[in-house]
Design an enzyme around this catalytic site. Structure first.
Site, PDB file in Angstrom:
ATOM      1  N   ASP A   1      14.180  29.078  61.937  1.00  0.00           N
ATOM      2  CA  ASP A   1      15.018  28.475  62.972  1.00  0.00           C
ATOM      3  C   ASP A   1      16.299  29.259  63.171  1.00  0.00           C
ATOM      4  O   ASP A   1      16.747  30.004  62.293  1.00  0.00           O
ATOM      5  CB  ASP A   1      15.353  27.029  62.606  1.00  0.00           C
ATOM      6  CG  ASP A   1      16.177  26.924  61.327  1.00  0.00           C
ATOM      7  OD1 ASP A   1      15.889  27.687  60.385  1.00  0.00           O
ATOM      8  OD2 ASP A   1      17.103  26.088  61.268  1.00  0.00           O
ATOM      9  N   GLU A   2      16.905  29.102  64.318  1.00  0.00           N
ATOM     10  CA  GLU A   2      18.242  29.600  64.647  1.00  0.00           C
ATOM     11  C   GLU A   2      18.436  31.071  64.259  1.00  0.00           C
ATOM     12  O   GLU A   2      19.476  31.466  63.741  1.00  0.00           O
ATOM     13  CB  GLU A   2      19.306  28.723  63.972  1.00  0.00           C
ATOM     14  CG  GLU A   2      19.265  27.288  64.495  1.00  0.00           C
ATOM     15  CD  GLU A   2      20.219  26.356  63.775  1.00  0.00           C
ATOM     16  OE1 GLU A   2      20.766  25.450  64.441  1.00  0.00           O
ATOM     17  OE2 GLU A   2      20.393  26.497  62.550  1.00  0.00           O
TER      18      GLU A   2
END
Length: 652
Positions: free
Chosen positions: A330-331
């Site tokens: 993620d991210e």
């Protein structure tokens, strides 16, 4: 923090005591009170009362569950409860745990519970099913069954039959130990509490920008250097391999599977700071103690990066018998889409090559990322449609549902909640309960949903107290979404059942959030006695650490026998919860002997490390107090002395 107040009736202390809000006594359980709600309930007029001479009967394959149950019941009942071999006929007494005769519908995780006036009989097809049935049996017994000291009973179980099995096979929660490190004792305590609600997966977020929390022998600085800090600059910490294996085994004994996560290619500053070669420019950044995201990335174009990833996953897979390795994903804002896909397409075969399935945040569902066998995407978005997830599902992936605006346990309940974040929204209990995991995302049918998970990120969550406050009562709400049939979903009924759990949590020492949405039993009073006003031996009153209550706290001397002694007065005889607020720095444990009127009630009661002397935490012990005046003493048992003690609360 002083927001946590939990028990019952009025207890009068000395003139310097302070009355604070508490909670009310428990009421008798019924089969309709169970959380998560069972599939079918057929109550009867019968009641089984556990006699002092009862036995627990087991078969081959159920003895471990019998030992677990006996361990819970013996401490509060005082009964011997020997474990005996079950005969071939129909049980006629005691509690039987049988791996035969269950309704075929229960499957691998379900159970059948029959309670008559003569006996309690649990049947299942597996030990896991029996264990889940034991959690229901615990809730059918009076809340005092959870006491760590002997209580008077009686120990009644309402009669009838329950046939029960889960809606989804995966029912999890996540604890982020990277932003703030949480010691082994805290993890074990959390495991014990989530087991009561049939949670069967604990996802541990073991690495992030702020810290690396697991030893990797081939890359030792990950733990020793990368694990040396946390959010705010505290001391951090890490698990040795032996400690991690201890956690895995402890969870497995409670039929909970550990899912380890190494987040990559982003959220990797702790690793980048530990080894310069993992950076594209060959320069190691400084350790990071903030809360920002999206700025770090492994160098996806360097071959050493994939050697590193393979080494880490190899060692982690060897420690983890469960089916999943979580690779984060993620991210990754500092990685281009093309490099992200290249990285994940290199990493996924490393996971499957170790006979594990890939699990990752839903960004791994990107179309350029290849699908691997049995891949799991974990959805954490805040919308009801997501093309990454639907694309992954169309290619064969399953989904674990963790929508941040419904299931994130680190979100505040209200704007007034003293800890937590709010970027995904405020999540009161009704919000956590009122969504359908099987129909939440368009393009994702219920058949593609493996289950639910309630993550707890720890930017603001520092102590065990904080974990309890943020998980309860929302985690039981998520657990019901994962276990119970959607046809049983009813907020009005759930909030009534949830209220019944309050007294049980009080006895278990859980500092839960008393949501105004729930009609908790009427509050009584709790009495607080400040340590600085007690009789002190080999200790001094100080006021040089932040966050204490009253006018100061007691700093124990580093010696055996240093102690604080309080005098309390109870209007009537009965059980009481003693709640000690303390700070213990980074020392793993400063045990104390707790005595009541000269009688030892807790031998070397554990006061674990709180991470810093400015970090306060609580421990609770349940005891029996006579009417009138009592003396309660907390005495150090090691040369380390005792922890700093802020106050004692007596809750009846």
């Amino acid at each position: 923090m002083t927001r946590f107040a939990r028990v019952v009736v009025t207890v009068l202390l000395a003139s310097t005591a302070v009355i604070v809000p508490g909670s009310a006594p428990a009421v008798a359980a019924t089969m309709a009170d169970v959380v998560p709600v069972p599939v079918t309930i057929q109550p009867s007029a019968a009641t089984y009362t556990l006699p002092a001479g009862a036995s627990i009967f087991t078969q081959s394959g159920s003895a471990d569950v019998g030992t677990y149950l006996a361990g819970i019941l013996r401490r509060s009942t005082g009964y011997a409860l020997p474990i005996a071999s079950a005969g071939s006929g129909e049980p006629t007494s005691g509690i039987s745990l049988l791996l035969s005769g269950a309704d075929p519908s229960v499957g691998a995780q379900g159970y059948q519970l029959d309670v008559t006036a003569a006996a309690v009989v649990l049947r299942a097809q597996t030990a896991t099913g029996l264990f889940n049935g034991v959690q229901t049996l615990r809730q059918l017994l009076p809340p005092e069954i959870e006491s760590t000291t002997v209580r008077p009973g009686p120990w009644a179980v309402p009669g009838g039959r329950i046939v029960d099995y889960p809606r989804f096979p995966y029912r999890g929660t996540m604890l982020d130990v990277a932003r703030h490190f949480h010691p082994v004792a805290t993890i074990k305590q959390h495991i014990d509490r989530i087991a009561l609600y049939k949670i069967n997966y604990l996802h541990l977020h073991l690495s992030d920008d702020q810290g690396w929390r697991i030893v990797v022998d081939s890359w030792p600085r990950l733990a020793t250097f990368g694990g040396s800090t946390q959010v705010g600059g505290g001391p951090g910490g890490y698990y040795t391999k032996a400690q991690f294996q201890d956690i895995v085994a402890y969870a497995a004994a409670r039929h909970i599977t550990i899912v380890p996560e190494i987040d990559m290619p982003g959220h990797t500053n702790a690793a980048l700071a530990s080894y310069a070669d993992l950076n594209c420019n060959g320069v190691a950044p400084a350790l990071y103690t903030g809360t920002g995201v999206g700025f770090s990335s492994l160098c996806t174009t360097k071959e050493i990066t994939y050697t590193f990833v393979n080494d880490v996953l190899t060692e982690l897979a060897a420690l983890t018998p469960g089916p999943y390795l979580h690779v984060g994903g993620d991210e990754a804002d500092a990685t281009s889409d093309a490099q992200y896909a290249t990285f994940m397409n290199r990493v996924q075969p490393l996971v499957t090559g170790k006979n594990k399935a890939v699990m990752g945040w839903h960004q791994i569902g990107a179309s350029a990322v290849q699908h691997s066998a049995n891949r799991i995407v974990q959805y954490w978005g805040t919308t009801t449609s997501d093309s990454l997830v639907s694309t992954a599902v169309s290619r064969g992936a399953k989904v674990v549902m963790s929508p941040a605006n419904k299931a994130y346990l680190d979100m505040k309940y209200t704007n007034a909640t003293p800890i937590g974040l709010s970027w995904a929204g405020l999540i009161e209990v009704q919000t956590a309960y009122e969504w359908n995991p099987g129909a939440h995302l368009s393009g994702v049918p219920a058949t593609a949903v493996l289950g639910v998970e309630a993550p707890m990120w720890t930017e603001t969550i520092v102590t065990e107290d904080h974990i309890e406050f943020m998980a309860f009562p929302r985690l039981p709400a998520i657990a019901e979404l994962g276990w119970s049939p959607w046809s049983t979903h009813n907020w009005t009924a759930f909030r009534a059942r949830l209220a019944v759990q309050g007294p049980r949590w009080t006895i278990m020492g859980i500092d839960f959030y008393r949501s105004p949405q729930i009609a908790w039993p009427a509050p009584g009073t709790t009495v607080r006695y400040e340590a600085e006003n007690a009789a002190i031996t080999q200790g001094v009153v100080e006021s040089n650490h932040a966050g204490y209550s009253g006018t100061g706290f007691v700093n124990y001397d580093s010696a055996v026998g240093s102690r604080v002694q309080w005098t309390v007065t109870a209007p009537t005889a009965g059980t009481a919860a003693l709640r000690f607020r303390y700070a213990n720095g980074t020392t793993v444990n400063r045990p104390m002997d707790i005595t009541v009127n000269g009688t030892l009630v807790a031998d070397e009661f554990a006061f674990t490390g709180t991470g810093a002397w400015t970090t306060w935490q609580t421990r609770t012990l349940t005891v029996t107090l006579p009417a009138g005046t009592s003396t309660i003493r907390a005495a150090a048992t090691t040369a380390n002395g005792g922890p700093n003690v802020d106050y004692l609360e007596v809750q009846r």
